[in-house]
Design a protein around this motif. Structure first.
Motif, PDB file in Angstrom:
ATOM      1  N   GLU A 144       0.753  -1.234  -0.017  1.00  0.00           N
ATOM      2  CA  GLU A 144       0.018  -0.236  -0.044  1.00  0.00           C
ATOM      3  C   GLU A 144       0.863   1.363   0.020  1.00  0.00           C
ATOM      4  OE1 GLU A 144      -4.127  -0.477   2.372  1.00  0.00           O
ATOM      5  OE2 GLU A 144      -2.487  -0.668   3.508  1.00  0.00           O
TER       6      GLU A 144
ATOM      7  N   ARG B 125      -6.769  -6.287  -1.519  1.00  0.00           N
ATOM      8  CA  ARG B 125      -5.998  -5.977  -0.214  1.00  0.00           C
ATOM      9  C   ARG B 125      -5.973  -6.889   0.399  1.00  0.00           C
ATOM     10  NH1 ARG B 125      -7.655  -1.779   4.336  1.00  0.00           N
ATOM     11  NH2 ARG B 125      -5.739  -1.072   4.977  1.00  0.00           N
TER      12      ARG B 125
ATOM     13  N   LEU C 212      -0.717  -5.693  -1.456  1.00  0.00           N
ATOM     14  CA  LEU C 212      -1.841  -5.646  -2.404  1.00  0.00           C
ATOM     15  C   LEU C 212      -1.501  -6.463  -3.428  1.00  0.00           C
ATOM     16  CD1 LEU C 212      -2.136  -1.584  -2.885  1.00  0.00           C
ATOM     17  CD2 LEU C 212      -3.709  -3.136  -1.542  1.00  0.00           C
TER      18      LEU C 212
END
Length: 95
Positions: free
Chosen positions: A16, A45, A70
């Protein structure tokens, strides 16, 4: 865009906190794939994971401020994947 025939799946593992210029790397990748007329991509995610630096990241309350993993899934025509992959490789330094 509909893919007829053989397709290739590309999985991109990033964090992220990864950036491309002044924006999130995942968003920059999605925008690049769209610009290149790719069939589509999805960002997932992760709840937990570890990567090149072997540090485990989790979505626990204590670690909410940490950067979660991710995964960008991209499925497309093999010829388009081959054409776009050099640009994608340039954008993803680790992953």
């Amino acid at each position: 865009m509909e893919i007829i025939g053989t397709a290739r799946k590309v999985s991109i593992y990033i964090s992220e906190s990864d950036r491309w210029g002044h924006k999130s790397l995942y968003l920059a990748i999605l925008e690049m794939l769209k610009t290149e007329d790719c069939a589509g991509a999805t960002v997932l995610r992760g709840l937990a994971g570890f990567g090149a630096h072997s540090r485990i990241r989790t979505a626990s309350i204590v670690d909410l401020s940490s950067s979660l993993p991710l995964v960008i899934e991209w499925v497309d025509d093999p010829a388009r994947v081959a054409r776009v992959m050099p640009r994608l490789t340039e954008m993803v330094a680790e992953g």
